[in-house]
Design a protein around this motif. Structure first.
Motif: not given
Length: 415
Positions: A203, A205, A207, A229, A371, A409, A411-413
């Motif tokens: 996934d 994601r 948190t 986000r 975001e 959270e 969503v992309e690192t």
């Protein structure tokens, strides 16, 4: 005649020769012969062991190959960690409670390698939090003797006030496994730590349970990038002083909203549901009986939900509301105002380095769908804490916000 021994000999012919761990290899037990040294750690059998102080270390004999070695250390924050911490840590800290977040620094061969944030989930509190730190050793860092030294230190000094964590957080943490392999490609795990590993790695994601996360240095000498986000949430669990209005069954007898045990609750509900179903004479009033049975079944479901919430609130009375598992709103009102909040600098991103060293600045850009994009001015050379926040006063006029709080959270690192 006096005999002089020029070379001390502490090994006897009965001592077995310890063979080093060959690559690729794993250390999974505290009884393994390759684990030659432990300090402030209790060995285990199915696991490597548990730390009982901060700092603590272990030494592993590894056979060098003349090539870079990638080390991946997995550790766990489970229910037994709470007991070990309560028994061994008596000094009161800024946050008293064994279940508070753990902020840990990992060192190897005398150098800082990374950090990890571990938070036990508030709703499913029996489930352990897991963490991982991954780093590479240069060939010259693993000498011919092949001794690898792993240290774990609790970050208790130099931590920002907005980064809550229990003191001596390494106490009770369990070491699961340490993996050794030759370096192949860039690292994919351990660059970001938000509290626990994702339940679904595919996934992507993550948190932010405590409002901040840990960013570790990467392999490439370039700026770092994350996309986060924002959502509006409300706590699933009520506070410890929350009171529920008593329900009334069809017979007219009030039902207590705080039962003693779950077994007594179920038996009481079944008895009253049956009594409610027999309240109307069958055959003579079948439709009415059906409505009463449906009403009794609905009452049972409502009462069980209220009882579970009440009992969970009492058992988790020490948990701050910021650590409760959120319930995301159906519609996100922040979608329409995120560009305005970012343009007025109301979305704050703070970056603080761990263990000394310069840290780069950050830039924040708004994106669609509530975001934001976070980009550093340069590469990370030391682990850093990154906090995301929105000024609550700026959300008072936003429709649909009410008393909800903002949850972030990732969503992309990576780019």
């Amino acid at each position: 005649m006096t005999r002089t021994f020029t070379t001390p000999r502490f090994q006897t012919a009965f001592d077995p020769v310890i063979e080093p761990l060959t690559l690729p290899g794993e250390l999974r037990s505290g009884a393994a012969a390759e684990l030659t040294t432990v300090d402030q750690m209790v060995r285990g059998n199915a696991v490597i062991g548990r730390f009982i102080a901060s700092p603590a270390l272990l030494g592993v004999k590894v056979r060098p190959t003349g090539r870079p070695v990638r080390v991946t250390a997995h550790f766990r924050f489970d229910s037994m960690s709470l007991d070990w911490w309560e028994q061994r840590v008596t000094t009161p800290g800024p946050i008293r409670g064994a279940g508070a977040p753990r902020l840990l620094l990992v060192r190897a061969q005398g150098k800082t390698r990374g950090a990890a944030l571990m938070i036990r989930p508030a709703v499913d509190f029996r489930r352990a939090a897991t963490g991982v730190v991954c780093f590479d050793l240069r060939p010259e860092e693993l000498t011919a003797e092949g001794l690898f030294v792993f240290e774990m230190v609790s970050i208790d000094t130099g931590r920002p006030a907005w980064a809550p964590a229990v003191p001596a957080g390494s106490v009770g943490i369990m070491m699961d496994v340490i993996e050794f392999a030759e370096v192949e490609g860039d690292r994919e795990v351990g660059l970001v730590s938000t509290g626990t590993l994702p339940a679904d790695p595919g996934d992507g994601r993550l948190t932010l349970g405590a409002g901040y996360f840990v960013a570790n240095p990467g392999d490439r000498d370039e700026p770092r990038r994350w996309i986060a986000r924002a959502t509006l949430v409300e706590p699933v669990l009520p506070g410890p002083r929350t009171k529920f209005a008593p329900f009334v069954d069809p017979v007219g007898e009030p039902i207590e909203s705080r039962p003693s045990t779950s077994r007594d609750t179920k038996q009481r509900i079944k008895r009253r549901a049956k009594r409610a179903a027999r309240w109307v004479v069958p055959v003579a009033a079948v439709p009415v009986a059906r409505r009463v049975r449906r009403r009794a079944a609905g009452l049972e479901r409502r009462f069980l939900r209220a009882a579970k919430r009440s009992m969970s609130a009492r058992s988790m009375s020490w948990v701050s509301t910021s650590f409760l598992a959120p319930r995301v709103s159906a519609r996100n009102p922040l979608t329409d105002v995120m560009f305005d909040l970012v343009s007025r600098n109301l979305v704050q991103v703070e970056l603080a380095g761990i263990g000394g060293g310069a840290t780069p600045g950050v830039q924040v850009l708004a994106r669609v769908g509530a975001e934001i994009e976070i980009v550093t001015d340069g590469p990370l050379t030391v682990p850093a804490l990154v906090r995301l926040s929105i000024d609550p006063s700026s959300l008072r006029g936003v429709p649909g916000v009410d008393d909800k709080t903002v949850c972030w959270e990732l969503v992309e690192t990576e780019s």
